[in-house]
Design a protein around this motif. Structure first.
Motif, PDB file in Angstrom:
ATOM      1  N   THR A  89       0.850  -1.186   0.000  1.00  0.00           N
ATOM      2  CA  THR A  89       0.000   0.000   0.000  1.00  0.00           C
ATOM      3  C   THR A  89       0.886   1.237   0.000  1.00  0.00           C
ATOM      4  OG1 THR A  89      -1.896   1.062   1.051  1.00  0.00           O
ATOM      5  CG2 THR A  89      -0.194   0.200   2.507  1.00  0.00           C
ATOM      6  N   GLY A  91       1.320   5.278   1.802  1.00  0.00           N
ATOM      7  CA  GLY A  91       0.892   6.047   2.964  1.00  0.00           C
ATOM      8  C   GLY A  91       1.706   7.302   3.117  1.00  0.00           C
ATOM      9  N   PRO A 191      -1.722  -5.856  12.598  1.00  0.00           N
ATOM     10  CA  PRO A 191      -2.675  -5.033  11.838  1.00  0.00           C
ATOM     11  C   PRO A 191      -4.005  -4.890  12.551  1.00  0.00           C
ATOM     12  CG  PRO A 191      -2.480  -7.223  10.879  1.00  0.00           C
ATOM     13  CD  PRO A 191      -1.426  -7.133  11.942  1.00  0.00           C
ATOM     14  N   ALA A 192      -4.723  -3.833  12.207  1.00  0.00           N
ATOM     15  CA  ALA A 192      -5.993  -3.532  12.869  1.00  0.00           C
ATOM     16  C   ALA A 192      -7.026  -4.621  12.671  1.00  0.00           C
ATOM     17  CB  ALA A 192      -6.534  -2.204  12.351  1.00  0.00           C
ATOM     18  N   SER A 193      -6.891  -5.429  11.622  1.00  0.00           N
ATOM     19  CA  SER A 193      -7.859  -6.490  11.360  1.00  0.00           C
ATOM     20  C   SER A 193      -7.668  -7.707  12.244  1.00  0.00           C
ATOM     21  CB  SER A 193      -7.766  -6.924   9.886  1.00  0.00           C
ATOM     22  OG  SER A 193      -6.441  -7.355   9.575  1.00  0.00           O
ATOM     23  N   ALA A 208      -7.572  -2.419   5.171  1.00  0.00           N
ATOM     24  CA  ALA A 208      -6.865  -1.140   5.201  1.00  0.00           C
ATOM     25  C   ALA A 208      -6.812  -0.532   6.586  1.00  0.00           C
ATOM     26  CB  ALA A 208      -7.522  -0.162   4.234  1.00  0.00           C
ATOM     27  N   GLY A 209      -7.632  -1.012   7.514  1.00  0.00           N
ATOM     28  CA  GLY A 209      -7.632  -0.454   8.860  1.00  0.00           C
ATOM     29  C   GLY A 209      -9.013  -0.497   9.472  1.00  0.00           C
ATOM     30  N   ARG A 211     -11.985   1.964  11.007  1.00  0.00           N
ATOM     31  CA  ARG A 211     -12.416   3.359  10.953  1.00  0.00           C
ATOM     32  C   ARG A 211     -13.672   3.551  11.786  1.00  0.00           C
ATOM     33  NH1 ARG A 211     -15.776   6.730   7.400  1.00  0.00           N
ATOM     34  NH2 ARG A 211     -16.414   4.891   6.239  1.00  0.00           N
ATOM     35  N   ARG A 232      -0.448   3.130  15.139  1.00  0.00           N
ATOM     36  CA  ARG A 232      -0.375   3.741  13.819  1.00  0.00           C
ATOM     37  C   ARG A 232      -1.772   4.137  13.346  1.00  0.00           C
ATOM     38  NH1 ARG A 232       4.166  -0.184  10.895  1.00  0.00           N
ATOM     39  NH2 ARG A 232       5.926   0.609  12.102  1.00  0.00           N
ATOM     40  N   ASN A 234      -4.046   6.707  10.302  1.00  0.00           N
ATOM     41  CA  ASN A 234      -4.067   7.423   9.036  1.00  0.00           C
ATOM     42  C   ASN A 234      -5.100   8.526   9.147  1.00  0.00           C
ATOM     43  OD1 ASN A 234      -4.195   8.366   6.444  1.00  0.00           O
ATOM     44  ND2 ASN A 234      -4.543   6.361   5.487  1.00  0.00           N
ATOM     45  N   ILE A 303      -8.769   6.463  11.842  1.00  0.00           N
ATOM     46  CA  ILE A 303      -8.355   5.327  11.027  1.00  0.00           C
ATOM     47  C   ILE A 303      -7.194   4.651  11.741  1.00  0.00           C
ATOM     48  CG2 ILE A 303      -7.801   4.521   8.715  1.00  0.00           C
ATOM     49  CD1 ILE A 303     -10.227   6.317   8.740  1.00  0.00           C
ATOM     50  N   THR A 305      -4.589   1.670  12.007  1.00  0.00           N
ATOM     51  CA  THR A 305      -4.041   0.698  11.062  1.00  0.00           C
ATOM     52  C   THR A 305      -3.247  -0.418  11.727  1.00  0.00           C
ATOM     53  OG1 THR A 305      -2.051   2.046  10.722  1.00  0.00           O
ATOM     54  CG2 THR A 305      -3.921   2.424   9.241  1.00  0.00           C
TER      55      THR A 305
END
Length: 828
Positions: A89, A91, A191-193, A208-209, A211, A232, A234, A303, A305
Motif C-alpha cells: 500500500t 501512505g 494489523p488492525a484487522s 486497510a484499517g 475506521r 499507527r 491514518n 483510522i 491501522t
C-alpha cells in the motif's frame, strides 16, 4: 495502452495460488477428524494469529518523494511450509498519481509478486498510471528451509518525475523468519484487522484499517512481555488541527484531559513492565467532520491501522468482561462532546469520552454507543451528513456487532433544527420517521426523547411523538443544569454562551438521566432463569452463578435464611455469589432481592454432605500453592519422579497483573506417547470416589499450531485421560486418552475463538470407569457434552493441569487458571 501480457501473468499467478490453497485445504481435511460445526458468535472472520509479522517502508529520501510505500508480510505455520500473506500500500503523502511497480516478497531466490504491475493511489487507479488501487494483497507458500525473506518493489513513479516513466529504482528490506536461529525481530506489527482487538462502538473493519466516525468509540486489548507500544493511524491528510484525536489508557491509570493529534505513528510508551497490561484507545474527538464534509463515504474520523510491540511481546484479547447490552445515543454535538472544554480550537474543545452518554451507560452498566454528529438535524441540511432516518442504525458494512441488542435508545435533537428554521411540522414528521426506523430493529426497546438542556425548542412536537408511540418516554431536563445564559458557566461551556454542557454539566446530566432510565428498564421485580451449580457442600464456599433479569446494584442473595457473600454484579442479567454454610443436608430456596422486589426459586440449591472441593487458584506465591496440596512432580511409566517445574519460565503469581488467577506459560513439551516432557504441569491427589473435575480458564488465546491447555485425570505419563483446548490451523477442543503405547483422541473444530472465560470438565462413572468430557464457553455456568466416551482404569488418580505442545520458536502464550473443582461423595 497497456497490453494484456501483464494481466495474463497476474491471472496465471492467481490460478496457481488458488490451486495451492485448494490443495492445502484438502490436506487439512484429510488429516483432521470430522468436525462438529457450531454457529459463529460474531460476524467477524476467525483466523489464526500469525507466527510472525514484518513491515518494510521505503526510505522516502533522495528522489523518492512519493507517498511512502508500505509492504507487510504475515507468516503462518502451514505444516511443512510457511504461508505468507503479503500486502502493498501507500501512505503518508497526498500525491494522486504515485504508484509502486511490481511489489514483491522474495524467498529462496524466487520473487513472488504481490501485484505484477502498477499499484497506486485509489484516486488515480487507471491504465495511464496505476492499474490497480492499493492496498493489494497476495498469498504465497514457501519452504521452511528458507531462513529470510525480502520485501520490496522493482520501481516506482512519483510527481517529481513529470514524464510518464518510472522513477528512482528498486528498494527492499530483509527480514529473518521465525525458523531461523537468529534473534526475534526488534518489533512486531499487528494489523488492525487482527481479531484480538475488541472494537467497541461503531467501526468499519477492513484490510486497510479500522475506521470510526463517532467519538467515544474505542479499541480494547492486552499486551504482555513488551516494553514498547506504538499505534499507527491514518488521518487521510488532514492537518493537525483537523485530525481525530485519541486518549490511551494503560491499566487503571486515569485518562489525560487532552488527546493526541492522530497522524502516522505515535509512541505510547517505550518502558512498559513485562507484566500484562490492559490497553484502551478512545476516540476523543472528531473535528475532521468539518475538514472532510462527506465523512460517511470519504473516510473521516479515526483510522487505526496497526499496533507495534516488542518482538518478544504478545498481544492478547481483552480478558475483562463487557456489558451484555448497549444503550445508544443519537443526536447532535451535545452527544458527540463538542465544546466540553472552553477552547475555540477544534482539536482541543471536543471530548466524547466524558459526555453524559458515556456517564449514563457506565452508571447503568450498559455499553454506551454514541451516534452524535456535530451540526446534525433531522433533515438533510448539511452536505455529507445524512439525516438519522436515512442512516439509522448507522451500521457500517464491515462493522462487527458485538452486542445482542440495545436496552435503551436516547434521542437529543432540536437546537440545530431551530437554527436551520425547520418548521414544527417538519421536525415532528422526521422525529417520527427516526422512531419508526428504530422500531424496525428494536421493536420493544424503550426510547427516551430528551428536552434540550438549555431551551424548550419543539417541546409540543416531541411530546406528541412520545404520546403516539408505545414504550416511548419524554424526559423533561428543565432545571437539570444551571443556566449559562444567567452568567453561571458551571454546567455550560463559556465559549458558546450556554448551549453545550461543560464536563461538570455532562456529569450532572448523566446522574439524573440514569435514574430516569433505570426507573423504566429496571422497573420490574427481578427474575431468576438459571442457577449453576445447583448443589454444594454444607461447608459452603461454593461459587454460584445466577442468571435472570433486572438485577441491580445493591442486590442481595439468600440461600434459605442465610445471606450469600462475595456478590459480584456482572450485568443486569447475571451475578456471582458465594453460598453460605448450612447446618442441614437438604435443599433450600434461593432468593434475589433488589430495591424493586424479590424473586425466589423453590429448592433452587441442594446442600449435600457429598460435596465439592472448590479450589481458588489465586495463590500469591509458590509456597502457598505447594502447601495447599499441589505438586510439579510427574511420574514416569517406570515409577520415577519427573520434575516439570521450569525455572526459565515458571508459573507466575501476581496480585496486580492477573489477580485471583494462576498464570501458566505454555511451552514446548507434552504427555503424548513418547514425548513425556511436559513443563509446569500441576498435580493434585484425587479422592478415590471422585465423580467430576472441572477447571475454569480466565484467559488463553493460542495462535500457533498445537498450543494447548487442558485438564486431565492422571496416573503416570503413559496413563491419563484429558480434555484440551488447543489450536491446530483452527480453533479446537480435544478429548484424549492414553494407555501404555496406545493414544486416541476425538477432536472437534469450533467456528469461534474461545479465548477467555471458558471451562473444561471430566466426569467419571465409578461403577463402569467410564469417562465423559465437557466444555463451557460461559465460565462453567452451562456445559456442552463432547462426543465419545472412554473406559479405562486409572490407579492412584491425580488431577493434572496440563499445558504444552508449543512449537519451537513460537512465543509462549499464557493460560490464566481461575479455579478448579473436585466433586466426590467423600468430600464434606
Amino acid at each position: 495502452m497497456k497490453t494484456g501480457l501483464a494481466h495474463a501473468g497476474q491471472r496465471n499467478l492467481q490460478l496457481k495460488l488458488l490451486f495451492r490453497r485448494v490443495a492445502l485445504l484438502l490436506l487439512l481435511a484429510l488429516s483432521l477428524s470430522a468436525p462438529l460445526e457450531w454457529g459463529p458468535l460474531s460476524t467477524r472472520a476467525q483466523t489464526p494469529a500469525p507466527v510472525a509479522s514484518f513491515e518494510w517502508r521505503s526510505s522516502a529520501t533522495g528522489p523518492n518523494t512519493f507517498d511512502e510505500a508500505i509492504i507487510t508480510a504475515s507468516v503462518y505455520d502451514a505444516s511443512d511450509q510457511w504461508q505468507i500473506v503479503a500486502q502493498a500500500t501507500l501512505g503518508g503523502g497526498s500525491d494522486d498519481d504515485d504508484y509502486v511497480y511490481r511489489p514483491y516478497v522474495s524467498a529462496g531466490g524466487v520473487r513472488n509478486y504481490i501485484f505484477d504491475g502498477k499499484a497506486g493511489n485509489p484516486n488515480r487507479a487507471d491504465s495511464a498510471r496505476a492499474e490497480v488501487a492499493v492496498p493489494v494483497q497476495a498469498t504465497f507458500l514457501i519452504s521452511k528451509s528458507v531462513a529470510a525473506i525480502r520485501l520490496g518493489y522493482e520501481n516506482y513513479f512519483d510527481r517529481s518525475h513529470p514524464a510518464e516513466t518510472l522513477g528512482g529504482g528498486e528498494e527492499s528490506g530483509d527480514f529473518k523468519l521465525g525458523g531461523d536461529p537468529s534473534p526475534a525481530p526488534s518489533q512486531k506489527v499487528i494489523p488492525a484487522s487482527d481479531q484480538r482487538f475488541r472494537y467497541v462502538g461503531l467501526w468499519d473493519i477492513t484490510s486497510a484499517g479500522a475506521r470510526s466516525i463517532f467519538t467515544s468509540a474505542r479499541i480494547e486489548f492486552e499486551i504482555e512481555a513488551t516494553s514498547l507500544l506504538k499505534l499507527r493511524f491514518n488521518a487521510l491528510g488532514a492537518p493537525a488541527d483537523k485530525a481525530a484525536q485519541i486518549k490511551v489508557q494503560i491499566d487503571d491509570a486515569p485518562l489525560p484531559d487532552l488527546g493526541i493529534p492522530v497522524s502516522g505513528e505515535i509512541t505510547v510508551s517505550t518502558s512498559l513492565s513485562p507484566a500484562r497490561h490492559r490497553i484502551v484507545i478512545w476516540q476523543r474527538n472528531n473535528p475532521s467532520v468539518s475538514f472532510i464534509p462527506d465523512r460517511w463515504s470519504n473516510g473521516g474520523g479515526l483510522i487505526f491501522t496497526a499496533a507495534v510491540i516488542s518482538g518478544a511481546g504478545t498481544l492478547l484479547a481483552p480478558s475483562w468482561p463487557r456489558p451484555d447490552f448497549e444503550i445508544q445515543f443519537i443526536g447532535d454535538s451535545r452527544i458527540e462532546g463538542d465544546l466540553v472544554y472552553n477552547s475555540s480550537l477544534s482539536q482541543n474543545r471536543m471530548d466524547g469520552t466524558v459526555t453524559f452518554a458515556i456517564g449514563t451507560g457506565d452508571i447503568l452498566n450498559l455499553q454506551p454507543v454514541s451516534i452524535g454528529v456535530s451540526g446534525q438535524t433531522l433533515v438533510n441540511v448539511r452536505a455529507g451528513v445524512p439525516p438519522p432516518p436515512q442512516e439509522w442504525p448507522f451500521k457500517f458494512k464491515n462493522h462487527p456487532r458485538q452486542f445482542p441488542s440495545a436496552r435503551a435508545v436516547v434521542i437529543l435533537y432540536g437546537h440545530n433544527d431551530r437554527n436551520n428554521n425547520l418548521s414544527p411540522a417538519t421536525f415532528k414528521a422526521n422525529l417520527q420517521a427516526l422512531v419508526d426506523a428504530i422500531r424496525k430493529n428494536y421493536s420493544t426497546v424503550p426510547i427516551f426523547i430528551l428536552r434540550d438542556f438549555s431551551n424548550s425548542f419543539y417541546l409540543t412536537e416531541k411530546q406528541a411523538v412520545v404520546s403516539a408511540n408505545k414504550n416511548c418516554y419524554y424526559v423533561d431536563t428543565s432545571g437539570w443544569l444551571l443556566s449559562g445564559n444567567a452568567g453561571d458557566y458551571t454546567d455550560y461551556t463559556r465559549t458558546d454562551g450556554g448551549v453545550h454542557p461543560s464536563r461538570a454539566g455532562h456529569s450532572r446530566a448523566a446522574q439524573l438521566l440514569a435514574q430516569v432510565i433505570a426507573d423504566v428498564i429496571y422497573s420490574g421485580s427481578p427474575s431468576i432463569s438459571n442457577i449453576n451449580p445447583r448443589s454444594g457442600p454444607t461447608s459452603g464456599r461454593t461459587h454460584v452463578w445466577i442468571k435472570g433479569t433486572d438485577f441491580t446494584s445493591g442486590a442481595s442473595v439468600f440461600f434459605g435464611s442465610q445471606r450469600a457473600t462475595g456478590i459480584v454484579l456482572l450485568s443486569s442479567t447475571e451475578l456471582i455469589c458465594v453460598a453460605p454454610a448450612s447446618s442441614a443436608d437438604a435443599p433450600v430456596d434461593v432468593r434475589v432481592n433488589t430495591s424493586k422486589g424479590a424473586y425466589t426459586v423453590a429448592q433452587g440449591f441442594k446442600y449435600t454432605a457429598s460435596g465439592t472441593d472448590f479450589i481458588d487458584m489465586g495463590y500469591t506465591n509458590r509456597a502457598a500453592l505447594i502447601n495447599d496440596g499441589w505438586s510439579f512432580n510427574a511420574v514416569t511409566a517406570s515409577g520415577k519422579i519427573r520434575a516439570t517445574e521450569d525455572a526459565a519460565e515458571p508459573v507466575q503469581f501476581s496480585a496486580s497483573s492477573h489477580p485471583g488467577r494462576l498464570r501458566i506459560p505454555v511451552q514446548e513439551g507434552s504427555l503424548e506417547l513418547s514425548d513425556n516432557n511436559s513443563r509446569n504441569t500441576l498435580f493434585r491427589d484425587l479422592p478415590s470416589d471422585w465423580t467430576s473435575i472441572r477447571m475454569k480458564v480466565n484467559a488463553f488465546d493460542p495462535g500457533a499450531r498445537t498450543q494447548a491447555i487442558g485438564l486431565a485425570v492422571y496416573q503416570d505419563d503413559d496413563h491419563y485421560i484429558g480434555v484440551m483446548r488447543y489450536f491446530s490451523y483452527d480453533q479446537r477442543l480435544r478429548f484424549e486418552y492414553e494407555s501404555g503405547s496406545a493414544h486416541s483422541s476425538i477432536s472437534i473444530k469450533t467456528d469461534f475463538r474461545i479465548s477467555s472465560n471458558f471451562a473444561l470438565r471430566l466426569d467419571r462413572s465409578p461403577a463402569t470407569q467410564t469417562y465423559t468430557a465437557y466444555y463451557s464457553i460461559d465460565g462453567g455456568v452451562s456445559y456442552t457434552k463432547m462426543s465419545g466416551t472412554c473406559a479405562q482404569t486409572i490407579s492412584k488418580p491425580k488431577l493434572a493441569i496440563v499445558s504444552g505442545y508449543n512449537p519451537a520458536g513460537a512465543p509462549s502464550p499464557r493460560a490464566d487458571i481461575e479455579w478448579v473443582e473436585i466433586v466426590a461423595p467423600s468430600l464434606r
